[in-house]
Scaffold this motif. Structure first.
Motif, PDB file in Angstrom:
ATOM      1  N   TYR A  29       0.836  -1.235  -0.006  1.00 13.32           N
ATOM      2  CA  TYR A  29       0.124   0.082  -0.078  1.00 13.32           C
ATOM      3  C   TYR A  29       0.974   1.287   0.091  1.00 13.32           C
ATOM      4  CZ  TYR A  29      -3.981   2.766   1.237  1.00 13.32           C
ATOM      5  OH  TYR A  29      -4.749   3.834   0.868  1.00 13.32           O
ATOM      6  N   LEU A  30       2.007   1.263   0.825  1.00 10.36           N
ATOM      7  CA  LEU A  30       2.912   2.411   0.948  1.00 10.36           C
ATOM      8  C   LEU A  30       3.494   2.727  -0.486  1.00 10.36           C
ATOM      9  CD1 LEU A  30       4.319   1.964   4.487  1.00 10.36           C
ATOM     10  CD2 LEU A  30       2.527   3.591   3.812  1.00 10.36           C
ATOM     11  N   ARG A  34       1.940   4.232  -3.333  1.00 10.76           N
ATOM     12  CA  ARG A  34       1.405   5.527  -3.125  1.00 10.76           C
ATOM     13  C   ARG A  34       2.719   6.269  -2.656  1.00 10.76           C
ATOM     14  NH1 ARG A  34      -1.914   2.370  -2.399  1.00 10.76           N
ATOM     15  NH2 ARG A  34      -4.327   2.815  -2.841  1.00 10.76           N
ATOM     16  N   CYS A  53       3.883   9.980  -1.286  1.00  9.06           N
ATOM     17  CA  CYS A  53       2.750  10.507  -0.582  1.00  9.06           C
ATOM     18  C   CYS A  53       2.268  10.095   1.014  1.00  9.06           C
ATOM     19  CB  CYS A  53       1.199  10.095  -1.271  1.00  9.06           C
ATOM     20  SG  CYS A  53       1.232  10.523  -3.062  1.00  9.06           S
ATOM     21  N   VAL A  72       0.221   8.908   3.823  1.00  9.58           N
ATOM     22  CA  VAL A  72      -0.953   8.209   3.926  1.00  9.58           C
ATOM     23  C   VAL A  72      -1.355   7.957   5.517  1.00  9.58           C
ATOM     24  CG1 VAL A  72      -0.974   6.898   1.871  1.00  9.58           C
ATOM     25  CG2 VAL A  72       0.125   5.958   3.615  1.00  9.58           C
ATOM     26  N   SER A  73      -2.673   8.297   5.878  1.00  7.18           N
ATOM     27  CA  SER A  73      -2.910   8.320   7.273  1.00  7.18           C
ATOM     28  C   SER A  73      -3.011   6.834   7.866  1.00  7.18           C
ATOM     29  CB  SER A  73      -4.231   8.699   7.470  1.00  7.18           C
ATOM     30  OG  SER A  73      -5.477   8.267   6.958  1.00  7.18           O
ATOM     31  N   GLU A  97      -6.224   5.434   6.567  1.00  4.31           N
ATOM     32  CA  GLU A  97      -6.227   4.629   5.286  1.00  4.31           C
ATOM     33  C   GLU A  97      -5.530   3.238   5.262  1.00  4.31           C
ATOM     34  OE1 GLU A  97      -5.125   7.495   1.925  1.00  4.31           O
ATOM     35  OE2 GLU A  97      -4.555   8.596   3.634  1.00  4.31           O
ATOM     36  N   ILE A  98      -4.517   3.300   5.775  1.00  5.52           N
ATOM     37  CA  ILE A  98      -3.818   2.064   5.872  1.00  5.52           C
ATOM     38  C   ILE A  98      -4.606   0.963   6.479  1.00  5.52           C
ATOM     39  CG2 ILE A  98      -1.711   0.710   6.815  1.00  5.52           C
ATOM     40  CD1 ILE A  98      -0.257   3.306   6.729  1.00  5.52           C
ATOM     41  N   HIS A 145      -7.515  -0.232   4.260  1.00  2.00           N
ATOM     42  CA  HIS A 145      -7.227  -0.721   3.036  1.00  2.00           C
ATOM     43  C   HIS A 145      -6.700  -2.249   3.252  1.00  2.00           C
ATOM     44  CE1 HIS A 145      -8.334   1.803  -0.236  1.00  2.00           C
ATOM     45  NE2 HIS A 145      -8.356   2.698   0.941  1.00  2.00           N
ATOM     46  N   CYS A 186       4.857   7.988   5.371  1.00  2.00           N
ATOM     47  CA  CYS A 186       5.110   8.169   3.679  1.00  2.00           C
ATOM     48  C   CYS A 186       6.505   7.423   3.222  1.00  2.00           C
ATOM     49  CB  CYS A 186       5.465   9.589   3.470  1.00  2.00           C
ATOM     50  SG  CYS A 186       6.257  10.011   1.977  1.00  2.00           S
TER      51      CYS A 186
END
Length: 222
Positions: free
Chosen positions: A160-161, A164, A167, A169-170, A173-174, A177, A215
């Motif tokens: 996931y990281l 992105r 960027c 990511v909170s 969000e993690i 997902h 990030c």
């Protein structure tokens, strides 16, 4: 990768869900169109597999509802219908791909990975961040060319990281997902997992942005 599977044939749904789970995906399964319309509009998913012939709302109506609600997740239509009119209706409603039954379960997983990669704007399946490389089609990480040993949960977080990269990511969000919708991990669990990933990487690729999240960025940019 978190997937919503919408299929009224419970036996087939179980087989597809098992195949996707074995491929490292988190799968939430629903069996009727009304629930699918609601869940797909209120939960965050990386992609959806959607049958056309559903009780309640049919698949095309569900897909149209998602798009009207502003949901832009990639959708793979999975159906026993092979007529051109069904394909046309699906694509007109906003489908991204179409697969006719019978099919190989492995093909479903591969198509979903390609759809997600394209949705994120990656033209190549190989994603790079310094010495870290991720083959999105094979769901495999290497570090300086050597396989990186990760648990299933660590792999989902790192994938996931890197998808992105650069960027922030909170935490939410993690969690949304990489965990099923009936699980709500606490913040400490995510910190522990991120810490383990950092130790396995051995290089400062993952940065903590205080109050914002995490990030993944190139080593040279740190």
């Amino acid at each position: 990768m978190k997937v919503l599977l919408v299929e009224d044939d419970r036996e087939l749904a179980a087989k597809v869900a098992a195949a996707l789970s074995a491929d490292g995906m988190i799968v939430d399964t629903v069996h009727d169109g009304d629930e699918a319309a609601f869940v797909g509009s209120t939960e965050d998913y990386d992609a959806a597999v959607l049958d056309l012939g559903l009780p309640g709302q049919d698949g095309v109506s569900v897909l149209r509802h998602w798009r009207e609600q502003g949901r832009r997740l990639p959708v793979l239509v999975l159906t026993a219908r092979g007529r051109w009119s069904d394909k046309l209706a699906s694509f007109d409603a906003g489908a991204d791909d179409f697969l006719t039954k019978p099919f190989l379960h492995e093909e479903v997983a591969l198509r979903l990975r390609v759809l997600k990669r394209r949705a994120l704007g990656h033209s190549s399946p190989i994603l790079q961040a310094g010495p870290l490389s991720y083959d999105a089609n094979a769901d495999r990480f290497t570090l300086d060319g050597a396989p990186l040993n990760l648990t299933a949960q660590e792999k989902r977080i790192l994938a996931y990281l890197i998808q992105r990269k650069d960027c922030v990511v909170s935490r939410n969000e993690i969690s949304e997902h990489v965990y099923a919708r009936d699980l709500d991990p606490d913040s400490n669990t995510l910190d522990v997992l991120i810490g383990r990933i950092r130790r396995k990487l051995g290089v400062p690729l993952i940065q903590t942005e205080r109050g914002r999240g995490f990030c993944l960025t190139e080593v040279d940019a740190v």
